[in-house]
Enzyme design. Sequence first.
Site, PDB file in Angstrom:
ATOM      1  N   LYS A 164      11.129  55.526  11.445  1.00 44.41           N
ATOM      2  CA  LYS A 164      10.013  54.663  11.850  1.00 44.41           C
ATOM      3  C   LYS A 164       8.678  55.039  11.209  1.00 44.41           C
ATOM      4  O   LYS A 164       7.785  54.206  11.122  1.00 44.41           O
ATOM      5  CB  LYS A 164       9.847  54.693  13.377  1.00 44.41           C
ATOM      6  CG  LYS A 164      10.858  53.835  14.128  1.00 44.41           C
ATOM      7  CD  LYS A 164      10.398  53.631  15.568  1.00 44.41           C
ATOM      8  CE  LYS A 164      11.235  52.638  16.319  1.00 44.41           C
ATOM      9  NZ  LYS A 164      10.792  52.495  17.716  1.00 44.41           N
ATOM     10  N   LYS A 224      22.255  49.412  12.565  1.00 43.20           N
ATOM     11  CA  LYS A 224      22.486  49.058  13.964  1.00 43.20           C
ATOM     12  C   LYS A 224      21.725  47.763  14.304  1.00 43.20           C
ATOM     13  O   LYS A 224      20.687  47.477  13.706  1.00 43.20           O
ATOM     14  CB  LYS A 224      22.089  50.209  14.904  1.00 43.20           C
ATOM     15  CG  LYS A 224      20.612  50.468  14.975  1.00 43.20           C
ATOM     16  CD  LYS A 224      20.267  51.465  16.084  1.00 43.20           C
ATOM     17  CE  LYS A 224      18.753  51.635  16.127  1.00 43.20           C
ATOM     18  NZ  LYS A 224      18.243  52.502  17.153  1.00 43.20           N
ATOM     19  N   LYS A 227      16.001  45.275  17.689  1.00 48.24           N
ATOM     20  CA  LYS A 227      15.081  44.257  18.188  1.00 48.24           C
ATOM     21  C   LYS A 227      14.114  43.797  17.103  1.00 48.24           C
ATOM     22  O   LYS A 227      13.598  42.695  17.155  1.00 48.24           O
ATOM     23  CB  LYS A 227      14.231  44.845  19.327  1.00 48.24           C
ATOM     24  CG  LYS A 227      14.999  45.122  20.600  1.00 48.24           C
ATOM     25  CD  LYS A 227      14.119  45.964  21.517  1.00 48.24           C
ATOM     26  CE  LYS A 227      14.727  46.190  22.871  1.00 48.24           C
ATOM     27  NZ  LYS A 227      13.981  47.182  23.647  1.00 48.24           N
TER      28      LYS A 227
END
Length: 328
Positions: free
Chosen positions: A111, A192, A195
């Site tokens: 991130k 994966k 969102k």
Amino acid sequence: MKRVFSGVQPTGNIHLGNYLGALRQFVELQEDHECIYCIVDEHAITVPQDPKELRKHILDVASLYLAVGVDPKKSIVFVQSDVPGHAELGWVLNCNCYTGELSRMTQFKAKSHNKESAPTGLFTYPVLMAADILLYDTDIVPVGNDQKQHIELCRDIAIRVNNTKKKTFVVPEGRYLKEGARIMALDDPTQKMSKSAPNIHSRISLLDDPAKIKKSIMKATTDSEGVIRFDPENKPGVSNLMNIYSVLAGVSLEQIEKDYEGKGYGDFKKDLVEITVNALAPIKARYEEIRYSDELIDILKDGAARANAIAKPVMQRVKDNFGLGLGR
Ligand code: AMP
Ligand code: TRP
């Protein structure tokens, strides 16, 4: 009764991965455990959030908890920032966690993109997560596989504090499902399901309408072999769809292979669309009932009061064992 704690971030697009990896476990565990389920808004602000959207998403996620079957009579449902102990314990744990440990967290690496401008909160996020868990003397943490590293860090911190101070924390265990623990993106089964991926067809959100579900599944990446066989290494796309099918329909992977022998991906995908639409329809209906009800706010207020009552004595124990404050 053993105590369970878990949390989901209030960001949009709660998807099948969240449901199959985590939320499904929440419902199952509440029958014979003392369960505490949190909407972790303080985690959400580790990346920029629009205040109005964040407030909206808190209620969205709370409604989804209830819509999938979390029962506020059996479980505590509350918003993290309504209980001050999370941030308070987070600080104490920050002083008992090493920067080296946090540097190894893969989610931070993914991130932060190695940027110096990554927020410090993003770096110490796993410590806040450890505080969430340890604040309630939690025994079991139901999560998807992607949280394994964070759970291990939480255990390491708890054990470290117990060894250097008086025994302060219950050392928790992660609970991961065999099937559904890692649902992959439909457009790229090496990633994966998430969102935040820009392609909306990479995921199925729990509130998607049937047309969207159909489009996402029919577009899902497969391979050119044309055989329905579970082989995550060589056939990640098909295997991911089989995984979803297996859990939602309650049919084993072997049975799916048998049922679709000699059939193509088109037939399989069509059936998967129907299974998914049927599984999500009652969740969506219940969500619509709850989302704008006064009951929702009452449930969250009551949940915060009950969570606080458990957290307070634990936080006092921490303060006593560390020598913080004046004592009692
Ligand atoms: P988050 O969306 O990051 O707040 O995650 C909420 C819960 O869903 C956590 O327990 C995650 O481990 C789980 N989860 C998130 N993405 C997936 C996925 N693709 N497959 C399975 N579980 C997931
Ligand atoms: N970090 C988790 C995630 O991104 C969410 C979370 C925060 C959590 N605190 C937690 C999960 C405590 C379990 C227990 O999915």
